[in-house]
Structures are given as structure tokens and as C-alpha cells.
Scaffold this active site. Structure first.
Site, short mmCIF file in Angstrom:
data_model
loop_
_atom_site.label_atom_id
_atom_site.label_comp_id
_atom_site.label_asym_id
_atom_site.label_seq_id
_atom_site.Cartn_x
_atom_site.Cartn_y
_atom_site.Cartn_z
N ASP A 15 0.81 -1.23 0.00
CA ASP A 15 0.00 0.00 0.00
C ASP A 15 0.84 1.27 0.00
O ASP A 15 0.42 2.30 0.53
CB ASP A 15 -0.97 0.01 1.20
CG ASP A 15 -1.88 -1.20 1.19
OD1 ASP A 15 -2.22 -1.68 0.10
OD2 ASP A 15 -2.23 -1.68 2.29
N LYS A 18 1.85 2.08 -5.10
CA LYS A 18 2.37 1.51 -6.36
C LYS A 18 1.44 1.80 -7.54
O LYS A 18 1.88 2.14 -8.63
CB LYS A 18 2.54 -0.01 -6.22
CG LYS A 18 3.53 -0.42 -5.13
CD LYS A 18 3.57 -1.92 -4.94
CE LYS A 18 2.32 -2.51 -4.34
NZ LYS A 18 2.05 -2.12 -2.94
N GLY A 42 -4.56 -4.32 -3.82
CA GLY A 42 -5.54 -3.28 -4.11
C GLY A 42 -4.76 -2.04 -4.48
O GLY A 42 -4.13 -1.42 -3.63
N HIS A 43 -4.75 -1.71 -5.77
CA HIS A 43 -3.93 -0.59 -6.26
C HIS A 43 -4.85 0.55 -6.70
O HIS A 43 -5.69 0.36 -7.58
CB HIS A 43 -3.03 -1.06 -7.41
CG HIS A 43 -2.03 -2.09 -6.98
ND1 HIS A 43 -1.13 -2.68 -7.84
CD2 HIS A 43 -1.77 -2.61 -5.76
CE1 HIS A 43 -0.38 -3.53 -7.16
NE2 HIS A 43 -0.75 -3.51 -5.90
N GLN A 226 1.96 -6.10 -3.13
CA GLN A 226 2.42 -6.20 -1.74
C GLN A 226 3.71 -5.38 -1.55
O GLN A 226 3.90 -4.40 -2.24
CB GLN A 226 2.61 -7.67 -1.31
CG GLN A 226 1.30 -8.44 -1.17
CD GLN A 226 0.73 -8.96 -2.48
OE1 GLN A 226 1.41 -9.60 -3.24
NE2 GLN A 226 -0.53 -8.69 -2.74
P1 GDP Z 1 -0.75 0.31 -3.52
O1 GDP Z 1 -1.35 -0.96 -3.04
O2 GDP Z 1 0.73 0.38 -3.28
O3 GDP Z 1 -1.09 0.62 -4.95
O4 GDP Z 1 -1.39 1.48 -2.63
P2 GDP Z 1 -2.95 1.63 -2.25
O5 GDP Z 1 -3.67 2.14 -3.44
O6 GDP Z 1 -3.47 0.42 -1.58
O7 GDP Z 1 -2.87 2.74 -1.12
C1 GDP Z 1 -2.32 3.99 -1.34
C2 GDP Z 1 -3.38 5.06 -0.99
O8 GDP Z 1 -2.76 6.33 -0.88
C3 GDP Z 1 -4.43 5.21 -2.05
O9 GDP Z 1 -5.64 5.58 -1.45
C4 GDP Z 1 -3.89 6.35 -2.92
O10 GDP Z 1 -4.92 7.05 -3.61
C5 GDP Z 1 -3.26 7.22 -1.87
N1 GDP Z 1 -2.08 8.00 -2.31
C6 GDP Z 1 -1.09 7.63 -3.17
N2 GDP Z 1 -0.14 8.57 -3.22
C7 GDP Z 1 -0.53 9.56 -2.37
C8 GDP Z 1 0.06 10.79 -1.95
O11 GDP Z 1 1.15 11.19 -2.37
N3 GDP Z 1 -0.63 11.53 -1.03
C9 GDP Z 1 -1.83 11.13 -0.52
N4 GDP Z 1 -2.43 11.91 0.37
N5 GDP Z 1 -2.42 9.96 -0.90
C10 GDP Z 1 -1.76 9.19 -1.79
P1 IMO Z 2 -0.92 -4.23 -2.25
O1 IMO Z 2 -0.46 -4.79 -3.55
C1 IMO Z 2 -0.91 -4.63 2.09
C2 IMO Z 2 -1.02 -8.69 3.72
C3 IMO Z 2 -2.25 -9.11 4.47
C4 IMO Z 2 -1.65 -10.06 5.48
C5 IMO Z 2 -0.55 -10.75 4.68
C6 IMO Z 2 -0.96 -12.11 4.10
O2 IMO Z 2 -2.20 -3.48 -2.31
O3 IMO Z 2 0.18 -3.45 -1.60
P2 IMO Z 2 -2.51 -12.80 2.06
O4 IMO Z 2 -3.98 -12.56 1.80
O5 IMO Z 2 -1.62 -12.24 0.99
O6 IMO Z 2 -2.20 -14.23 2.38
O7 IMO Z 2 -2.21 -11.98 3.42
O8 IMO Z 2 -0.23 -9.87 3.61
N1 IMO Z 2 -1.26 -8.18 2.35
C7 IMO Z 2 -1.17 -6.89 2.00
N2 IMO Z 2 -0.95 -5.80 2.76
N3 IMO Z 2 -1.05 -4.51 0.76
C8 IMO Z 2 -1.24 -5.59 -0.01
O9 IMO Z 2 -1.25 -5.54 -1.36
C9 IMO Z 2 -1.36 -6.86 0.61
N4 IMO Z 2 -1.58 -8.12 0.16
C10 IMO Z 2 -1.49 -8.92 1.23
O10 IMO Z 2 -2.88 -8.01 5.09
O11 IMO Z 2 -1.01 -9.32 6.50
MG MG Z 3 -2.91 -1.63 -1.81
#
Ligand code: GDP
Ligand code: IMO
Ligand code: MG
Length: 432
Positions: A15, A18, A42-43, A226
């Protein structure tokens, strides 16, 4: 001349942002490929206030004419991929004509979800806190060589036999070991066969497609899921996911020549978060922790669970830089630190010599280490939406420079908001 290739990986616990960064960099590539993980990811992409959350479909999909591929290292849920395609199509995004799914992807089916949930329940207070998507059991089946792969769906009797074998095993475990409900074979067979037809036109040789595109001069982006600290071997085992999340997985997870990977971009948040259980030495339980959670809107993109928040762990990221070889970093969510009086960074650990600290890092024993902090002055100005380094307060610039020194990698990009354009580019990692 062949194109340039970049791997984007999370350098913390996932998270990191990416999705946003992959979407932005896609303007310079011909193809985006996922190489590990599954729909546990979840991206999030935000374009002109419109939010899209992708789980399996590569984060390049919102750019027209970009090929999107899912490599053999990804565990694929047929229903999840079709649902996601339908949701994108409902918004006018064309997917089927430009997506390629590897026939070597192990499938994630309903019995994997049942096993994932039963295992977590049995662990009780020791549970991993998985996303409950069946990811771990699907990877187990692959390694145990009992997995059913996407390509098996197109081999008639073979599919029925393989599915029956795998389900015999899972149903036995569910019933006899976990005392949980079993999963119906015929229903699983019928439903998966029906989905298989819809998926068939999208199945193709991902490795060859990538090789040919690249040889024709197209750049390729490898999208990690991840984060490095969730790597099955090098993360905080056993509180990890079940795949390799380090950059090395890009090659084996897609069938692409590793000597052609030119740049590895590690994504880091300006602080740390973790969703699920496991060690997190810099975790905060105070007002600052709540500031990060509220301002950063730290709720999981897949499960909606609140994310645990804490200070930036430079010692852990430094280890990641060393192990996976990060060419540069993109620091995201700098704006979330706006308004803090003091910002702390863990630069090393106390209570053990260097050697024992490093042996504890890649395990649950990491939580036995006490972080040592350096304090830096915060800033009161807003950095939200800044697009140029000179628009950042001096203290924010100083924070970035110190992190570069502590983790021993250059910061190539800074993200200051969720939107694609809220980004400061210091180094054009793929050229214009
Ligand atoms: P990922 O799994 O690495 O793609 O990240 P996620 O999408 O799960 O979580 C990142 C969250 O931070 C999302 O809600 C993005 O919209 C938000 N986000 C990304 N970059 C920034 C930033 O520079 N500032 C803020 N405030 N939010 C951001
Ligand atoms: P993105 O790509 C954050 C975590 C779960 C748990 C562990 C194992 O959005 O960054 P799993 O279901 O993979 O067997 O769970 O890994 N986890 C993540 N945490 N971002 C993710 O993906 C994750 N995918 C799995 O919360 O701790
Ligand atoms: Mg994510």
C-alpha cells in the site's frame, strides 16, 4: 534497439502507492505486467477525482493502447478477473482486446478461500490477518504440484481429474482437520468451466509477447504487488504473503529475461503502515498515529481494514535496498506529514549487535528489536499537490535528503497527493 524495462515494487508492507506510480509511468511504456500476488492486492488510481481500485488488472489499463499482461507468477481467480473486467467495461474502458493471461497461472478457486478462512480461524490469536482471498492455499498447491492452472481448463478430462484430486485433498483437510464445511465439486467444476470459455480468448504466451514487444523497442513496466517486507522468505515470516515480492520475482513471474531489467523503482511511504498482524517496531498508538491514519486515509483498498501506522523505518528499508537492489525510490504521501511538529525516523536498532539485528530482520523476531530514532523538524506549510521540488518547504526537502542517506538510495520521485499529476519527478526513470 530494445526498449527499457522498469520494475516497480513496494519497499515496505504494501500500500505504498504503487498503483498511482505505475499509472503515471505508463505514459512511457508499451506494456504493464503483473508478476506475483493475486487479488489480495488493491492498487488505487486517481485521475481527475475519479478513483479506480485494481486488484488483478495491471495499473496501466487506463491508458489507451497499452498492453496489460498477467504473468505465470500471479495466482488467478477466474471470477475475480472477470468481475474486474466487467467493472472497467461498465465505465467504458476496453480490456479484453489488450490483455494477455498466462496459461501457467495457478488458479484460485472457492476451496482455496475456504481453506484460507479455516486456517486463520484455527490460528486464533496467532492469525496472520490475511486478506481471506485464498492466496496462500493457492500458492501452496502450486508448490505441492497439485495446482490447477489456467491452461488446464482447456484440456477437457485433464481438468476434471486435476480438480478432483485437488478438491479431495482440500475437502479432506476442511472436514477432518478444520471441522469446516466442504466445497461442492460439481458446482466448482461447472462454474469454472463456464468462466473458462469467457477467459479463453485472453490466454496467451506472456513471456513471448513481452520479449517481442521489447525487441521492437517498447518499454515494459513490471508491476509488483504487496511489499518487500511481506516477501515469503525475506519478509517478517510467518507474517508475510505467500509469494516473492522482491524485484527478482519480475523475471521468473513473467518469463522475461532478467538481464533486460534496467531499473528497479522502490515505492516507500513517507511513514510506515501495515495491514494485518506481525512485527511493526515503529508503530504508533498515540495522536501522531491517528494523524497519519486520518490524514492518510489509511484503510485497506481490498478489505477496508484500518491500517496500522508508524514512523518511517529507514533501517528496514535500507535492508530492502541492499537485498533487492533498488535503483531509486519514489516517496509517496509526503503531504500526510504536513503539520507535524517533529518527525521521527528509525535509523537503527538497539539491543543487539549489527549481526543479530540483521538475522532478526527477516522474521517475526524483528519485533524483539527496539528502534533508535533520529528527530527532524517538521513543517507547517502544505505540500499537498506540489509538483516541483522548490515548492516544498525547506524542512521537507531536508527530510527527503536525510532519508536518501539513511537508506542509501536516491529518491527519484516524490508524490504529494493521490492524483496522477500530484508528483515531483526528480529523475526521468524511463526517459521522456
Ligand atoms: P498500492 O497498493 O501500493 O497501490 O497502494 P494503495 O492504493 O493500496 O494505497 C495507497 C493510498 O494512498 C491510495 O488511497 C492512494 O490514492 C493514496 N495515495 C497515493 N499517493 C498519495 C500521496 O502522495 N498523497 C496522498 N495523500 N495519498 C496518496
Ligand atoms: P498491495 O499490492 C498490504 C497482507 C495481508 C496479510 C498478509 C498475508 O495493495 O500493496 P494474504 O492474503 O496475501 O495471504 O495476506 O499480507 N497483504 C497486504 N498488505 N497490501 C497488499 O497488497 C497486501 N496483500 C497482502 O494483510 O497481513
Ligand atoms: Mg494496496
Amino acid at each position: 534497439m530494445r526498449g527499457r524495462n522498469i520494475v516497480v515494487v513496494g519497499a515496505q508492507w504494501g500500500d505504498e502507492g504503487k498503483g498511482k506510480v505505475v499509472d503515471l509511468l505508463t505514459k512511457n511504456v508499451g506494456a504493464v505486467v503483473r508478476f506475483q500476488g493475486g487479488h489480495n492486492a488493491g492498487h488505487t488510481l486517481v485521475i481527475s477525482n475519479e478513483k479506480t481500485v485494481l486488484h488483478l488488472i495491471p495499473s496501466g489499463i487506463l491508458h489507451d493502447n497499452v498492453d496489460c499482461l498477467i504473468g505465470n507468477g500471479v495466482v488467478l481467480s477466474p471470477s475475480a478477473v472477470l468481475d474486474e473486467i466487467a467493472q472497467l467495461e461498465a465505465r467504458g474502458v476496453e480490456v479484453r482486446e489488450r490483455i494477455t493471461l498466462s496459461p501457467a497461472c495457478p488458479l484460485v478457486l472457492s476451496y482455496h478461500v475456504a481453506t484460507d478462512i479455516a486456517r486463520e480461524k484455527a490460528r486464533g490469536s496467532e492469525k496472520i490477518g490475511t486478506t481471506g482471498r485464498g492466496i496462500g492455499p493457492a500458492y501452496e498447491d502450486k508448490v505441492a504440484r497439485r495446482g490447477v492452472r489456467l491452461g488446464d481448463l482447456y484440456h477437457g478430462e485433464g481438468f476434471a481429474t486435476k480438480l478432483a484430486d485437488a478438491m479431495n485433498y482440500h475437502n479432506f483437510m476442511l472436514e477432518k482437520y478444520y471441522n469446516a464445511a466442504t466445497v461442492d465439486f460439481q458446482q466448482t467444476f461447472d462454474e469454472t468451466s463456464r468462466l473458462a470459455e469467457e477467459i479463453e480468448p485472453m490466454v496467451g504466451d506472456v513471456g513471448s509477447v513481452l520479449h517481442d514487444l521489447n525487441s521492437r523497442g517498447e518499454n515494459i513496466l513490471f508491476e509488483g504487488a504487496q511489499g518487500a517486507l511481506l516477501d515469503i522468505d525475506l519478509g517478517t515470516y510467518p507474517f508475510v504473503t505467500s509469494s516473492h515480492t522482491m524485484a527478482g520475482a519480475a523475471s521468473v513471474g513473467s518469463g522475461f529475461d532478467s538481464s533486460r531489467l534496467d531499473y528497479v523503482l522502490g515505492i516507500v511511504k513517507a511513514y510506515s503502515t501495515r495491514v494485518g498482524a506481525g512485527p511493526f517496531p515503529t508503530e504508533l498508538f498515540d495522536a501522531v498515529g491517528r494523524h497519519l491514519a486520518d490524514k492518510g486515509r489509511e484503510f485497506g483498498s481490498t478489505t477496508g481494514r484500518p491500517r496500522r501506522c508508524g514512523w518511517f523505518d529507514a533501517a528496514a528499508v535500507k535492508r530492502v535496498v541492499k537485498m533487492t537492489g533498488l535503483s531509486g525510490l519514489c516517496m509517496t504521501k509526503l503531504d500526510v506529514l504536513d503539520g507535524l511538529e517533529t518527525i521521527r525516523v528509525c535509523t537503527k536498532y538497539e539491543g543487539s549487535d549489527g549481526e543479530s539485528a540483521s538475522t532478526r530482520f527477516g522474521s517475526e523476531y524483528y519485533s524483539e528489536l527496539s528502534p533508535l530514532y533520529e528527530d527532524l523538524p517538521g513543517w507547517q506549510e502544505s505540500t499537498a499537490g506540489a509538483r516541483d521540488l522548490k515548492d516544498l518547504p525547506e524542512n521537507a526537502q531536508a527530510y527527503i535528503r536525510r532519508i536518501e542517506e539513511w537508506v542509501d538510495a536516491p529518491i527519484a520521485m516524490i508524490s504529494t497527493g493521490p492524483d496522477r499529476h500530484d508528483t515531483i519527478v526528480l529523475t526521468e526513470v524511463l526517459g521522456k
